[in-house]
Design a protein around this motif. Structure first.
Motif, PDB file in Angstrom:
ATOM      1  N   ASN A  54       8.562  58.018 -19.837  1.00 18.69           N
ATOM      2  CA  ASN A  54       9.421  56.920 -20.322  1.00 18.69           C
ATOM      3  C   ASN A  54      10.421  57.307 -21.360  1.00 18.69           C
ATOM      4  O   ASN A  54      11.457  56.658 -21.346  1.00 18.69           O
ATOM      5  N   ARG A  55      10.097  57.980 -22.374  1.00 24.53           N
ATOM      6  CA  ARG A  55      10.948  58.443 -23.427  1.00 24.53           C
ATOM      7  C   ARG A  55      12.103  59.200 -22.993  1.00 24.53           C
ATOM      8  O   ARG A  55      13.289  59.305 -23.376  1.00 24.53           O
ATOM      9  N   ASN A  56      12.064  60.021 -21.773  1.00 19.39           N
ATOM     10  CA  ASN A  56      13.049  60.959 -21.280  1.00 19.39           C
ATOM     11  C   ASN A  56      13.759  60.479 -20.375  1.00 19.39           C
ATOM     12  O   ASN A  56      14.869  60.963 -20.072  1.00 19.39           O
ATOM     13  N   PHE A  57      13.069  59.673 -19.400  1.00 17.90           N
ATOM     14  CA  PHE A  57      13.850  59.151 -18.174  1.00 17.90           C
ATOM     15  C   PHE A  57      14.114  57.782 -18.225  1.00 17.90           C
ATOM     16  O   PHE A  57      15.289  57.135 -18.204  1.00 17.90           O
ATOM     17  N   LEU A  58      12.970  56.870 -18.203  1.00 11.91           N
ATOM     18  CA  LEU A  58      13.363  55.491 -18.335  1.00 11.91           C
ATOM     19  C   LEU A  58      14.250  54.808 -19.499  1.00 11.91           C
ATOM     20  O   LEU A  58      14.930  53.933 -19.149  1.00 11.91           O
ATOM     21  N   SER A  59      14.174  55.493 -20.600  1.00  8.41           N
ATOM     22  CA  SER A  59      14.985  55.141 -21.717  1.00  8.41           C
ATOM     23  C   SER A  59      16.517  55.341 -21.432  1.00  8.41           C
ATOM     24  O   SER A  59      17.277  54.567 -21.943  1.00  8.41           O
ATOM     25  N   THR A  60      16.645  56.172 -20.697  1.00  2.34           N
ATOM     26  CA  THR A  60      18.339  56.377 -20.301  1.00  2.34           C
ATOM     27  C   THR A  60      18.845  55.309 -19.421  1.00  2.34           C
ATOM     28  O   THR A  60      19.970  55.097 -19.359  1.00  2.34           O
ATOM     29  N   LEU A  61      17.992  54.276 -18.629  1.00  2.24           N
ATOM     30  CA  LEU A  61      18.417  53.756 -17.876  1.00  2.24           C
ATOM     31  C   LEU A  61      18.643  52.167 -18.391  1.00  2.24           C
ATOM     32  O   LEU A  61      19.726  51.618 -18.088  1.00  2.24           O
ATOM     33  N   CYS A 117      15.133  50.308 -32.336  1.00  2.00           N
ATOM     34  CA  CYS A 117      14.592  49.865 -30.905  1.00  2.00           C
ATOM     35  C   CYS A 117      13.812  50.771 -30.359  1.00  2.00           C
ATOM     36  O   CYS A 117      13.965  52.046 -30.445  1.00  2.00           O
ATOM     37  N   ASP A 118      12.794  50.221 -29.498  1.00  2.00           N
ATOM     38  CA  ASP A 118      11.872  51.109 -28.621  1.00  2.00           C
ATOM     39  C   ASP A 118      12.601  51.020 -27.492  1.00  2.00           C
ATOM     40  O   ASP A 118      12.569  50.006 -26.756  1.00  2.00           O
ATOM     41  N   LEU A 119      13.208  52.230 -27.138  1.00  2.00           N
ATOM     42  CA  LEU A 119      13.960  52.329 -25.867  1.00  2.00           C
ATOM     43  C   LEU A 119      13.004  51.991 -24.486  1.00  2.00           C
ATOM     44  O   LEU A 119      13.562  51.881 -23.564  1.00  2.00           O
ATOM     45  N   THR A 120      11.648  52.061 -24.534  1.00  2.00           N
ATOM     46  CA  THR A 120      10.641  52.026 -23.494  1.00  2.00           C
ATOM     47  C   THR A 120      10.514  50.690 -23.323  1.00  2.00           C
ATOM     48  O   THR A 120       9.755  50.227 -22.535  1.00  2.00           O
ATOM     49  N   ASP A 121      10.822  49.767 -24.074  1.00  2.00           N
ATOM     50  CA  ASP A 121      10.278  48.444 -24.057  1.00  2.00           C
ATOM     51  C   ASP A 121      11.919  47.523 -23.614  1.00  2.00           C
ATOM     52  O   ASP A 121      12.665  47.469 -24.595  1.00  2.00           O
ATOM     53  N   ASN A 179      20.407  60.254 -26.121  1.00  2.00           N
ATOM     54  CA  ASN A 179      20.049  61.516 -26.926  1.00  2.00           C
ATOM     55  C   ASN A 179      18.474  61.166 -26.900  1.00  2.00           C
ATOM     56  O   ASN A 179      17.888  62.515 -27.153  1.00  2.00           O
ATOM     57  N   ALA A 180      18.040  60.171 -27.189  1.00  2.00           N
ATOM     58  CA  ALA A 180      16.780  60.157 -27.539  1.00  2.00           C
ATOM     59  C   ALA A 180      15.659  60.470 -26.647  1.00  2.00           C
ATOM     60  O   ALA A 180      16.044  60.651 -25.143  1.00  2.00           O
ATOM     61  N   GLY A 181      14.490  61.058 -26.697  1.00  2.00           N
ATOM     62  CA  GLY A 181      13.634  61.817 -26.077  1.00  2.00           C
ATOM     63  C   GLY A 181      12.875  62.686 -26.565  1.00  2.00           C
ATOM     64  O   GLY A 181      12.631  62.957 -27.680  1.00  2.00           O
ATOM     65  N   GLY A 182      12.565  63.704 -25.885  1.00  2.00           N
ATOM     66  CA  GLY A 182      11.768  64.877 -26.268  1.00  2.00           C
ATOM     67  C   GLY A 182      10.388  65.240 -25.635  1.00  2.00           C
ATOM     68  O   GLY A 182      10.093  64.095 -24.847  1.00  2.00           O
ATOM     69  N   ASP A 183       9.633  66.204 -26.040  1.00  2.00           N
ATOM     70  CA  ASP A 183       8.212  66.264 -25.451  1.00  2.00           C
ATOM     71  C   ASP A 183       7.325  66.058 -26.350  1.00  2.00           C
ATOM     72  O   ASP A 183       5.968  66.242 -26.051  1.00  2.00           O
ATOM     73  N   ILE A 184       7.408  65.221 -27.276  1.00  2.00           N
ATOM     74  CA  ILE A 184       6.562  64.616 -28.410  1.00  2.00           C
ATOM     75  C   ILE A 184       6.033  63.341 -27.869  1.00  2.00           C
ATOM     76  O   ILE A 184       6.782  62.493 -27.062  1.00  2.00           O
ATOM     77  N   LYS A 185       4.694  63.248 -28.088  1.00  2.00           N
ATOM     78  CA  LYS A 185       4.059  61.939 -27.906  1.00  2.00           C
ATOM     79  C   LYS A 185       4.642  60.837 -28.897  1.00  2.00           C
ATOM     80  O   LYS A 185       4.910  59.539 -28.432  1.00  2.00           O
ATOM     81  N   GLY A 186       4.668  61.277 -29.966  1.00  2.00           N
ATOM     82  CA  GLY A 186       5.083  60.227 -31.237  1.00  2.00           C
ATOM     83  C   GLY A 186       4.615  58.749 -30.890  1.00  2.00           C
ATOM     84  O   GLY A 186       5.125  57.853 -30.662  1.00  2.00           O
ATOM     85  N   ASP A 187       3.125  58.570 -31.346  1.00  2.00           N
ATOM     86  CA  ASP A 187       2.514  57.420 -31.139  1.00  2.00           C
ATOM     87  C   ASP A 187       2.668  56.488 -32.317  1.00  2.00           C
ATOM     88  O   ASP A 187       2.559  55.138 -32.388  1.00  2.00           O
ATOM     89  N   ASP A 188       3.546  56.921 -33.390  1.00  2.00           N
ATOM     90  CA  ASP A 188       3.618  55.989 -34.396  1.00  2.00           C
ATOM     91  C   ASP A 188       5.271  55.742 -34.642  1.00  2.00           C
ATOM     92  O   ASP A 188       5.902  56.221 -33.745  1.00  2.00           O
ATOM     93  N   LYS A 189       5.463  55.002 -35.484  1.00  2.00           N
ATOM     94  CA  LYS A 189       6.900  54.363 -35.668  1.00  2.00           C
ATOM     95  C   LYS A 189       7.887  55.482 -36.228  1.00  2.00           C
ATOM     96  O   LYS A 189       9.156  55.243 -36.063  1.00  2.00           O
ATOM     97  N   ILE A 211      27.408  54.032 -33.955  1.00  2.00           N
ATOM     98  CA  ILE A 211      25.936  53.124 -34.127  1.00  2.00           C
ATOM     99  C   ILE A 211      24.970  54.117 -33.685  1.00  2.00           C
ATOM    100  O   ILE A 211      24.811  54.665 -32.778  1.00  2.00           O
ATOM    101  N   ILE A 212      24.156  54.202 -34.969  1.00  2.00           N
ATOM    102  CA  ILE A 212      22.943  54.998 -34.897  1.00  2.00           C
ATOM    103  C   ILE A 212      21.788  54.317 -34.503  1.00  2.00           C
ATOM    104  O   ILE A 212      21.791  52.980 -34.697  1.00  2.00           O
ATOM    105  N   HIS A 213      20.869  54.944 -34.057  1.00  2.00           N
ATOM    106  CA  HIS A 213      19.702  54.200 -33.422  1.00  2.00           C
ATOM    107  C   HIS A 213      18.461  54.983 -33.715  1.00  2.00           C
ATOM    108  O   HIS A 213      18.487  56.264 -33.639  1.00  2.00           O
ATOM    109  N   ASP A 214      17.076  54.410 -33.752  1.00  2.00           N
ATOM    110  CA  ASP A 214      16.198  55.184 -33.692  1.00  2.00           C
ATOM    111  C   ASP A 214      14.880  54.295 -33.486  1.00  2.00           C
ATOM    112  O   ASP A 214      15.216  53.094 -33.562  1.00  2.00           O
TER     113      ASP A 214
END
Length: 141
Positions: free
Chosen positions: A134-141, A72-76, A100-110, A35-38
């Motif tokens: 949000n991308r590195n911690f909250l998204s894993t919850l 999916c936006d894992l921060t929503d 796996n999703a996360g990283g130190d990038i801002k990534g304001d676009d889709k 099941i791939i996601h981004d």
């Protein structure tokens, strides 16, 4: 039903590029449904690791995996609830979860192509800190 019920199902977040994509190919070789996601179906194009999600799915399915892509936006949290519901409808269960999703990038676009924060140090702007957190911690919850 998408899934091959004789196989275990692996959900890998952020899996259309980088380490997530490597995990997907590895687990497909080991006999898992993948099941791939981004954040979007365009994220795989940012660094040229794949031309399209369809290309990734074709490679996974050639390995015998019953694979499908989910956006999916894992921060929503509302988006996440819908995401999980769609997966469970197609696969019935998730046997393996790789956050796996996360990283130190801002990534304001889709495409999550934003690059590093302007001040990537102790003086990180609050907005940038929140995005990264949000991308590195909250998204894993």
């Amino acid at each position: 039903m998408v899934a091959d019920n004789n196989k275990k199902n692996a959900l890998i977040t952020g899996s259309t590029r980088g380490l997530g994509l490597s995990y997907a190919y590895y687990l497909a070789d080991k006999g898992y449904n993948i099941i791939i996601h981004d954040l979007s179906d365009q994220a795989c194009k940012v660094y040229g690791e794949a031309k399209s999600v369809d290309e990734i799915l074709m490679k996974l399915n050639k390995k015998g995996s019953s694979s499908k892509f989910y956006e999916c936006d894992l921060t929503d949290s509302n988006d996440v609830n819908d995401f999980v519901s769609r997966i469970l409808k197609d696969y019935n269960d998730i046997d393996v979860l790789i956050n796996n999703a996360g990283g130190d990038i801002k990534g304001d676009d889709k495409m999550a192509a934003g690059g590093k924060a302007s001040f990537n140090n102790f003086f990180l702007a609050e907005r940038d800190f929140s995005t990264i957190y949000n991308r590195n911690f909250l998204s894993t919850l």
